[in-house]
Design a protein around this motif. Structure first.
Motif, PDB file in Angstrom:
ATOM      1  N   ILE A 174       0.846  -1.194   0.000  1.00 51.27           N
ATOM      2  CA  ILE A 174       0.000   0.000   0.000  1.00 51.27           C
ATOM      3  C   ILE A 174       0.884   1.248   0.000  1.00 51.27           C
ATOM      4  O   ILE A 174       1.900   1.294   0.700  1.00 51.27           O
ATOM      5  CB  ILE A 174      -0.901   0.030   1.252  1.00 51.27           C
ATOM      6  N   ARG A 175       0.469   2.268  -0.741  1.00 51.91           N
ATOM      7  CA  ARG A 175       1.199   3.534  -0.743  1.00 51.91           C
ATOM      8  C   ARG A 175       0.956   4.278   0.564  1.00 51.91           C
ATOM      9  O   ARG A 175      -0.178   4.403   1.029  1.00 51.91           O
ATOM     10  CB  ARG A 175       0.726   4.408  -1.912  1.00 51.91           C
ATOM     11  N   TYR A 176       2.037   4.759   1.161  1.00 49.94           N
ATOM     12  CA  TYR A 176       1.973   5.592   2.360  1.00 49.94           C
ATOM     13  C   TYR A 176       2.686   6.901   2.067  1.00 49.94           C
ATOM     14  O   TYR A 176       3.806   6.900   1.553  1.00 49.94           O
ATOM     15  CB  TYR A 176       2.683   4.911   3.535  1.00 49.94           C
ATOM     16  N   VAL A 177       2.025   8.006   2.390  1.00 49.05           N
ATOM     17  CA  VAL A 177       2.644   9.320   2.289  1.00 49.05           C
ATOM     18  C   VAL A 177       2.363  10.030   3.607  1.00 49.05           C
ATOM     19  O   VAL A 177       1.213  10.046   4.067  1.00 49.05           O
ATOM     20  CB  VAL A 177       2.084  10.135   1.104  1.00 49.05           C
ATOM     21  N   ASN A 178       3.381  10.567   4.229  1.00 45.94           N
ATOM     22  CA  ASN A 178       3.259  11.220   5.535  1.00 45.94           C
ATOM     23  C   ASN A 178       2.624  10.288   6.573  1.00 45.94           C
ATOM     24  O   ASN A 178       1.809  10.704   7.395  1.00 45.94           O
ATOM     25  CB  ASN A 178       2.437  12.516   5.430  1.00 45.94           C
ATOM     26  N   ASN A 179       2.978   9.009   6.509  1.00 44.42           N
ATOM     27  CA  ASN A 179       2.454   7.983   7.407  1.00 44.42           C
ATOM     28  C   ASN A 179       0.953   7.748   7.277  1.00 44.42           C
ATOM     29  O   ASN A 179       0.326   7.208   8.171  1.00 44.42           O
ATOM     30  CB  ASN A 179       2.789   8.288   8.873  1.00 44.42           C
ATOM     31  N   ILE A 180       0.387   8.165   6.174  1.00 47.73           N
ATOM     32  CA  ILE A 180      -1.047   7.962   5.925  1.00 47.73           C
ATOM     33  C   ILE A 180      -1.184   6.988   4.760  1.00 47.73           C
ATOM     34  O   ILE A 180      -0.597   7.194   3.705  1.00 47.73           O
ATOM     35  CB  ILE A 180      -1.747   9.299   5.587  1.00 47.73           C
ATOM     36  N   PRO A 181      -1.957   5.915   4.945  1.00 46.85           N
ATOM     37  CA  PRO A 181      -2.142   4.963   3.848  1.00 46.85           C
ATOM     38  C   PRO A 181      -3.114   5.496   2.799  1.00 46.85           C
ATOM     39  O   PRO A 181      -4.117   6.122   3.126  1.00 46.85           O
ATOM     40  CB  PRO A 181      -2.722   3.729   4.548  1.00 46.85           C
ATOM     41  N   TYR A 182      -2.789   5.266   1.540  1.00 44.43           N
ATOM     42  CA  TYR A 182      -3.675   5.581   0.414  1.00 44.43           C
ATOM     43  C   TYR A 182      -3.999   4.253  -0.253  1.00 44.43           C
ATOM     44  O   TYR A 182      -3.265   3.779  -1.111  1.00 44.43           O
ATOM     45  CB  TYR A 182      -3.005   6.575  -0.539  1.00 44.43           C
ATOM     46  N   TYR A 183      -5.090   3.650   0.204  1.00 45.83           N
ATOM     47  CA  TYR A 183      -5.412   2.279  -0.182  1.00 45.83           C
ATOM     48  C   TYR A 183      -5.718   2.114  -1.672  1.00 45.83           C
ATOM     49  O   TYR A 183      -5.639   1.018  -2.189  1.00 45.83           O
ATOM     50  CB  TYR A 183      -6.573   1.748   0.662  1.00 45.83           C
ATOM     51  N   SER A 184      -6.041   3.192  -2.355  1.00 38.80           N
ATOM     52  CA  SER A 184      -6.320   3.081  -3.788  1.00 38.80           C
ATOM     53  C   SER A 184      -5.040   3.123  -4.628  1.00 38.80           C
ATOM     54  O   SER A 184      -5.095   2.994  -5.842  1.00 38.80           O
ATOM     55  CB  SER A 184      -7.278   4.185  -4.232  1.00 38.80           C
ATOM     56  N   ASN A 185      -3.893   3.302  -3.990  1.00 42.59           N
ATOM     57  CA  ASN A 185      -2.588   3.267  -4.660  1.00 42.59           C
ATOM     58  C   ASN A 185      -1.818   2.085  -4.089  1.00 42.59           C
ATOM     59  O   ASN A 185      -1.513   2.059  -2.889  1.00 42.59           O
ATOM     60  CB  ASN A 185      -1.803   4.545  -4.386  1.00 42.59           C
ATOM     61  N   TYR A 186      -1.508   1.103  -4.936  1.00 49.24           N
ATOM     62  CA  TYR A 186      -0.879  -0.102  -4.410  1.00 49.24           C
ATOM     63  C   TYR A 186      -0.134  -0.868  -5.505  1.00 49.24           C
ATOM     64  O   TYR A 186      -0.296  -0.601  -6.692  1.00 49.24           O
ATOM     65  CB  TYR A 186      -1.916  -1.021  -3.765  1.00 49.24           C
ATOM     66  N   ILE A 187       0.677  -1.815  -5.051  1.00 47.46           N
ATOM     67  CA  ILE A 187       1.379  -2.752  -5.931  1.00 47.46           C
ATOM     68  C   ILE A 187       1.027  -4.154  -5.444  1.00 47.46           C
ATOM     69  O   ILE A 187       1.124  -4.427  -4.248  1.00 47.46           O
ATOM     70  CB  ILE A 187       2.910  -2.575  -5.872  1.00 47.46           C
ATOM     71  N   THR A 188       0.620  -5.014  -6.349  1.00 50.06           N
ATOM     72  CA  THR A 188       0.482  -6.430  -6.010  1.00 50.06           C
ATOM     73  C   THR A 188       1.648  -7.151  -6.678  1.00 50.06           C
ATOM     74  O   THR A 188       1.994  -6.858  -7.820  1.00 50.06           O
ATOM     75  CB  THR A 188      -0.848  -7.024  -6.497  1.00 50.06           C
ATOM     76  N   ALA A 189       2.264  -8.065  -5.928  1.00 54.87           N
ATOM     77  CA  ALA A 189       3.453  -8.748  -6.434  1.00 54.87           C
ATOM     78  C   ALA A 189       3.393 -10.229  -6.103  1.00 54.87           C
ATOM     79  O   ALA A 189       2.832 -10.623  -5.084  1.00 54.87           O
ATOM     80  CB  ALA A 189       4.707  -8.126  -5.818  1.00 54.87           C
ATOM     81  N   SER A 190       3.996 -11.040  -6.968  1.00 51.93           N
ATOM     82  CA  SER A 190       4.102 -12.481  -6.746  1.00 51.93           C
ATOM     83  C   SER A 190       5.570 -12.878  -6.711  1.00 51.93           C
ATOM     84  O   SER A 190       6.334 -12.525  -7.603  1.00 51.93           O
ATOM     85  CB  SER A 190       3.403 -13.254  -7.868  1.00 51.93           C
ATOM     86  N   ILE A 191       5.927 -13.633  -5.677  1.00 54.47           N
ATOM     87  CA  ILE A 191       7.287 -14.159  -5.512  1.00 54.47           C
ATOM     88  C   ILE A 191       7.231 -15.667  -5.617  1.00 54.47           C
ATOM     89  O   ILE A 191       6.405 -16.311  -4.956  1.00 54.47           O
ATOM     90  CB  ILE A 191       7.862 -13.755  -4.133  1.00 54.47           C
TER      91      ILE A 191
END
Length: 195
Positions: free
Chosen positions: A125-142
């Motif tokens: 999840i994207r965090y800016v100024n310690n605030i989560p922005y749940y509509s901005n994210y990366i999903t990744a597979s390892i």
């Protein structure tokens, strides 16, 4: 986009030297333009393909890598857990898409770190100024056997982090509870049962 530097994109990916076959196409929609690039190749019974999608700003927003050949081991017996998978993913994302990876935090939660057959799937999840922005994210597979990043997708608003609201006026949780209790107005209501 016509100004995408394909070699620069390729260098971010650390591809095997035998991935020499390349294809590229462009896509346009109402809001943006994208370049899709893929590399593939084969050598000594091993091979694979890597595909990326690059946005109009030259950022990799989608990646998929597939390898085939003789691989030893059982992916059901991974040598690392989901927390390590998350670290591996973030480390690789920082090389491939640093424009996004330095602003995300993994969502360490059974809902978001999933182990499917041979992959750990992680949501950052994207965090800016310690605030989560749940509509901005990366999903990744390892890959659970190799620890390699096999796929990722970025969903991101093009808002510079300096333009996000500053948290200076945000109340601490306990103060917010007090303010809510103090200012809440409770009114008695009556509803008629329709049955």
């Amino acid at each position: 986009p016509t100004d995408i530097d394909v070699e620069e994109i390729k260098n971010k990916l650390d591809l095997p030297s035998y991935y020499v076959q390349t294809s590229q196409n462009a896509e346009l929609d109402e809001n943006s333009s994208y370049t899709n690039i893929s590399w593939s190749g084969e050598k000594d019974g091993k091979g694979g393909t890597v595909s990326v999608r690059v946005d109009s700003l030259g950022r990799i927003i989608y990646y998929n890598g597939y390898e085939y050949g003789n691989f030893e081991g059982d992916f059901h017996l991974s040598s690392f857990d989901s927390k390590e998978a998350s670290k591996l993913a973030l480390s690789q994302l920082k090389n491939i898409c640093p424009e996004f990876a330095f602003e995300v935090v993994d969502k360490v939660d059974d809902e978001y770190i999933l182990r499917t057959s041979e992959y750990y799937n992680i949501k950052f999840i994207r965090y800016v100024n310690n605030i989560p922005y749940y509509s901005n994210y990366i999903t990744a597979s390892i890959h659970a056997g190799t620890g390699k990043l096999t796929e990722f997708s970025v969903v991101w608003d093009n808002i510079d982090k300096d333009d996000f609201p500053k948290p200076a006026a945000i109340l601490k949780a306990d103060k917010a509870k007090e303010a809510y209790k103090k200012n809440i107005e409770i009114t008695l209501g009556n509803t008629k049962d329709a049955s």
